[in-house]
Design a protein around this motif. Structure first.
Motif, PDB file in Angstrom:
ATOM      1  N   ILE A  76       0.753  -1.166   0.031  1.00  0.00           N
ATOM      2  CA  ILE A  76       0.139   0.128  -0.019  1.00  0.00           C
ATOM      3  C   ILE A  76       0.911   1.397   0.100  1.00  0.00           C
ATOM      4  O   ILE A  76       1.990   1.352   0.362  1.00  0.00           O
ATOM      5  CB  ILE A  76      -1.076   0.035   0.977  1.00  0.00           C
ATOM      6  N   SER A  77       0.346   2.305  -0.798  1.00  0.00           N
ATOM      7  CA  SER A  77       1.132   3.662  -0.698  1.00  0.00           C
ATOM      8  C   SER A  77       0.880   4.438   0.593  1.00  0.00           C
ATOM      9  O   SER A  77       0.003   5.333   0.630  1.00  0.00           O
ATOM     10  CB  SER A  77       0.215   4.273  -1.780  1.00  0.00           C
ATOM     11  N   ALA A  78       1.603   4.117   1.420  1.00  0.00           N
ATOM     12  CA  ALA A  78       1.628   4.519   2.931  1.00  0.00           C
ATOM     13  C   ALA A  78       2.866   4.309   3.584  1.00  0.00           C
ATOM     14  O   ALA A  78       3.783   3.839   3.073  1.00  0.00           O
ATOM     15  CB  ALA A  78       0.315   4.070   3.871  1.00  0.00           C
ATOM     16  N   THR A  79       3.279   5.386   4.590  1.00  0.00           N
ATOM     17  CA  THR A  79       4.323   5.235   5.193  1.00  0.00           C
ATOM     18  C   THR A  79       4.363   4.219   6.303  1.00  0.00           C
ATOM     19  O   THR A  79       5.531   3.536   6.558  1.00  0.00           O
ATOM     20  CB  THR A  79       4.857   6.568   5.852  1.00  0.00           C
ATOM     21  N   GLU A  80       3.356   4.092   7.018  1.00  0.00           N
ATOM     22  CA  GLU A  80       3.164   2.918   8.020  1.00  0.00           C
ATOM     23  C   GLU A  80       1.773   2.117   7.998  1.00  0.00           C
ATOM     24  O   GLU A  80       0.896   3.206   7.613  1.00  0.00           O
ATOM     25  CB  GLU A  80       3.633   3.226   9.526  1.00  0.00           C
ATOM     26  N   ASP A  81       1.686   1.049   8.217  1.00  0.00           N
ATOM     27  CA  ASP A  81       0.408   0.487   8.680  1.00  0.00           C
ATOM     28  C   ASP A  81       0.348  -0.757   9.672  1.00  0.00           C
ATOM     29  O   ASP A  81       1.440  -1.473   9.349  1.00  0.00           O
ATOM     30  CB  ASP A  81      -0.168   0.224   7.004  1.00  0.00           C
ATOM     31  N   GLY A  82      -0.729  -0.878  10.325  1.00  0.00           N
ATOM     32  CA  GLY A  82      -0.447  -1.788  11.304  1.00  0.00           C
ATOM     33  C   GLY A  82      -0.504  -3.363  10.728  1.00  0.00           C
ATOM     34  O   GLY A  82       0.029  -4.136  11.267  1.00  0.00           O
ATOM     35  N   ARG A  83      -1.191  -3.301   9.668  1.00  0.00           N
ATOM     36  CA  ARG A  83      -1.367  -4.716   9.024  1.00  0.00           C
ATOM     37  C   ARG A  83      -0.839  -5.099   7.708  1.00  0.00           C
ATOM     38  O   ARG A  83      -0.273  -6.008   7.574  1.00  0.00           O
ATOM     39  CB  ARG A  83      -2.741  -4.902   9.129  1.00  0.00           C
ATOM     40  N   GLU A  84      -0.832  -4.013   6.780  1.00  0.00           N
ATOM     41  CA  GLU A  84      -0.329  -4.455   5.387  1.00  0.00           C
ATOM     42  C   GLU A  84       0.992  -3.868   5.315  1.00  0.00           C
ATOM     43  O   GLU A  84       1.565  -3.037   6.094  1.00  0.00           O
ATOM     44  CB  GLU A  84      -1.176  -3.429   4.493  1.00  0.00           C
ATOM     45  N   ARG A  85       1.829  -4.565   4.187  1.00  0.00           N
ATOM     46  CA  ARG A  85       3.054  -3.987   3.822  1.00  0.00           C
ATOM     47  C   ARG A  85       2.933  -2.670   2.898  1.00  0.00           C
ATOM     48  O   ARG A  85       1.909  -2.556   2.261  1.00  0.00           O
ATOM     49  CB  ARG A  85       3.864  -4.905   2.909  1.00  0.00           C
ATOM     50  N   THR A  86       3.842  -1.807   3.489  1.00  0.00           N
ATOM     51  CA  THR A  86       3.798  -0.471   2.762  1.00  0.00           C
ATOM     52  C   THR A  86       4.956  -0.303   1.680  1.00  0.00           C
ATOM     53  O   THR A  86       5.857  -1.164   1.806  1.00  0.00           O
ATOM     54  CB  THR A  86       3.794   0.610   3.739  1.00  0.00           C
ATOM     55  N   VAL A  87       4.856   0.846   1.064  1.00  0.00           N
ATOM     56  CA  VAL A  87       5.882   1.049  -0.126  1.00  0.00           C
ATOM     57  C   VAL A  87       7.220   1.451   0.707  1.00  0.00           C
ATOM     58  O   VAL A  87       8.341   0.843  -0.004  1.00  0.00           O
ATOM     59  CB  VAL A  87       5.797   2.076  -1.089  1.00  0.00           C
ATOM     60  N   ILE A  88       7.235   1.726   1.774  1.00  0.00           N
ATOM     61  CA  ILE A  88       8.615   2.006   2.785  1.00  0.00           C
ATOM     62  C   ILE A  88       9.203   0.853   2.968  1.00  0.00           C
ATOM     63  O   ILE A  88      10.193   0.718   2.939  1.00  0.00           O
ATOM     64  CB  ILE A  88       8.077   2.969   3.607  1.00  0.00           C
ATOM     65  N   ASP A  89       8.298  -0.344   3.266  1.00  0.00           N
ATOM     66  CA  ASP A  89       9.126  -1.734   3.441  1.00  0.00           C
ATOM     67  C   ASP A  89      10.015  -2.089   2.467  1.00  0.00           C
ATOM     68  O   ASP A  89      10.594  -2.919   2.571  1.00  0.00           O
ATOM     69  CB  ASP A  89       7.972  -2.680   3.871  1.00  0.00           C
ATOM     70  N   LEU A  90       9.520  -1.512   1.217  1.00  0.00           N
ATOM     71  CA  LEU A  90      10.457  -2.065  -0.108  1.00  0.00           C
ATOM     72  C   LEU A  90      12.107  -1.310  -0.179  1.00  0.00           C
ATOM     73  O   LEU A  90      12.728  -1.630  -0.888  1.00  0.00           O
ATOM     74  CB  LEU A  90       9.623  -1.725  -1.272  1.00  0.00           C
ATOM     75  N   LEU A  91      12.020  -0.338   0.881  1.00  0.00           N
ATOM     76  CA  LEU A  91      13.434   0.458   0.606  1.00  0.00           C
ATOM     77  C   LEU A  91      14.375  -0.039   1.714  1.00  0.00           C
ATOM     78  O   LEU A  91      14.046  -0.608   2.792  1.00  0.00           O
ATOM     79  CB  LEU A  91      13.030   1.776   1.247  1.00  0.00           C
ATOM     80  N   ASP A  92      15.766   0.035   1.320  1.00  0.00           N
ATOM     81  CA  ASP A  92      16.714  -0.343   2.229  1.00  0.00           C
ATOM     82  C   ASP A  92      16.755   0.626   3.151  1.00  0.00           C
ATOM     83  O   ASP A  92      16.265   2.031   3.255  1.00  0.00           O
ATOM     84  CB  ASP A  92      18.015  -0.171   1.391  1.00  0.00           C
ATOM     85  N   PRO A  93      17.246   0.104   4.378  1.00  0.00           N
ATOM     86  CA  PRO A  93      17.183   0.900   5.700  1.00  0.00           C
ATOM     87  C   PRO A  93      17.931   2.168   5.486  1.00  0.00           C
ATOM     88  O   PRO A  93      17.268   3.286   6.099  1.00  0.00           O
ATOM     89  CB  PRO A  93      17.940   0.071   6.947  1.00  0.00           C
ATOM     90  N   GLU A  94      18.872   2.255   4.682  1.00  0.00           N
ATOM     91  CA  GLU A  94      19.595   3.597   4.730  1.00  0.00           C
ATOM     92  C   GLU A  94      18.965   4.567   3.694  1.00  0.00           C
ATOM     93  O   GLU A  94      18.981   5.759   4.035  1.00  0.00           O
ATOM     94  CB  GLU A  94      21.024   3.486   4.166  1.00  0.00           C
ATOM     95  N   ASP A  95      18.039   4.066   3.000  1.00  0.00           N
ATOM     96  CA  ASP A  95      16.999   5.167   2.296  1.00  0.00           C
ATOM     97  C   ASP A  95      15.875   5.570   3.134  1.00  0.00           C
ATOM     98  O   ASP A  95      15.183   6.388   2.352  1.00  0.00           O
ATOM     99  CB  ASP A  95      16.638   4.237   0.916  1.00  0.00           C
ATOM    100  N   VAL A  96      15.594   5.010   4.023  1.00  0.00           N
ATOM    101  CA  VAL A  96      14.584   5.399   4.867  1.00  0.00           C
ATOM    102  C   VAL A  96      14.796   6.359   5.960  1.00  0.00           C
ATOM    103  O   VAL A  96      14.006   7.013   6.628  1.00  0.00           O
ATOM    104  CB  VAL A  96      13.660   3.993   5.663  1.00  0.00           C
ATOM    105  N   LEU A  97      16.128   6.631   5.946  1.00  0.00           N
ATOM    106  CA  LEU A  97      16.751   7.609   7.158  1.00  0.00           C
ATOM    107  C   LEU A  97      16.013   9.047   6.892  1.00  0.00           C
ATOM    108  O   LEU A  97      15.961   9.547   7.773  1.00  0.00           O
ATOM    109  CB  LEU A  97      18.051   7.549   6.920  1.00  0.00           C
TER     110      LEU A  97
END
Ligand code: URA
Length: 248
Positions: A76-97
């Motif tokens: 899903i196109s969100a930064t966080e979600d309690g249940r679903e995987r989000t597009v942010i979960d696809l990024l490497d940790p350094e790109d989330v900083l």
């Protein structure tokens, strides 16, 4: 223009460790600002003028990030979600900083171009209903898309809530017989972003979108070298072109 910030925050954003690891490194004398060892990890620096070095290596820092993602289905196109995987979960940790967020939304089952950035101003302007930024999609549609549909989309169709869409350009790419049905491959450019807009536009002419893939947004085109679920940072030229659009 760079903003002033704490040196530990700068180093954390640049991927040199957590705040407490950085604090320890500062105590160990491994961090220099303008060639001077520092003792306090909370000192304020200006990345535009101050030179920060970690273990003798000059830290290159930028405060903005622009990412082009080829969104796969199922996230899903969100930064966080309690249940679903989000597009942010696809990024490497350094790109989330630097805390990028998606510019607008694609449905969970829509694929294709999604811009992620922490540049709130650019995001706001690309999404502004007043700016009419073009968004182009390719879709597979159940039913035979016709010249009448092209004319209807050009004139504006009425969605299920009574909203009349702005003129949109519909191109028919091909038709295909599948068992008892006809499937149409189309390209559609819209200049607004109502909820489920493309699906609802086809619904208004009695057809169903089977798959939907976004290929461009404003001047930004999906890089064909990016596989689904993959991403890259925008080039300086791509960022510049997007910003020029925003000035229009
Ligand atoms: N229109 C839709 O119906 N879905 C999307 O994800 C994008 C545009």
């Amino acid at each position: 223009m760079s903003e002033k910030l704490r040196v530990d925050k700068l180093l954390a954003h640049a991927g040199y460790g957590t705040r407490s690891e950085i604090k320890k490194a500062v105590k160990q004398g491994r961090v220099l600002v303008n060639e001077q060892k520092i003792k306090d990890s909370g000192i304020i620096v200006n990345p535009a003028v101050d030179i920060v070095a970690f273990d003798g290596e000059i830290v290159s820092y930028r405060s903005v990030i622009y990412i082009m993602l080829n969104k796969p289905q199922g996230v899903i196109s969100a930064t966080e979600d309690g249940r679903e995987r989000t597009v942010i979960d696809l990024l490497d940790p350094e790109d989330v900083l630097l805390k990028p967020f998606p510019v607008g939304r694609l449905d969970k089952d829509t694929t294709g171009l999604l811009l992620l950035t922490n540049d709130g101003q650019l995001a706001h302007e690309l999404l502004s209903p007043k700016k009419h930024v073009d968004k182009t999609y390719e879709a597979c549609v159940l039913g035979k898309v016709t010249v009448e549909d092209q004319l209807a989309f050009e004139q504006g169709v009425t969605l299920d809530d009574g909203y009349v869409t702005r003129p949109a350009k519909l191109t028919i790419l091909s038709h295909e017989e599948r068992e008892d049905d006809v499937i149409s491959w189309i390209r559609l450019t819209i200049t607004e972003g109502k909820f489920h807009q493309v699906k609802r536009m086809f619904q208004s002419v009695g057809k169903k979108v089977l798959t939907l893939n976004r290929i461009s947004m404003g001047s930004l085109e999906l890089d064909p070298a990016l596989a689904l679920g993959h991403y890259r940072e925008l080039t300086d030229e791509e960022v510049e072109l997007l910003k020029q659009h925003r000035a229009k």
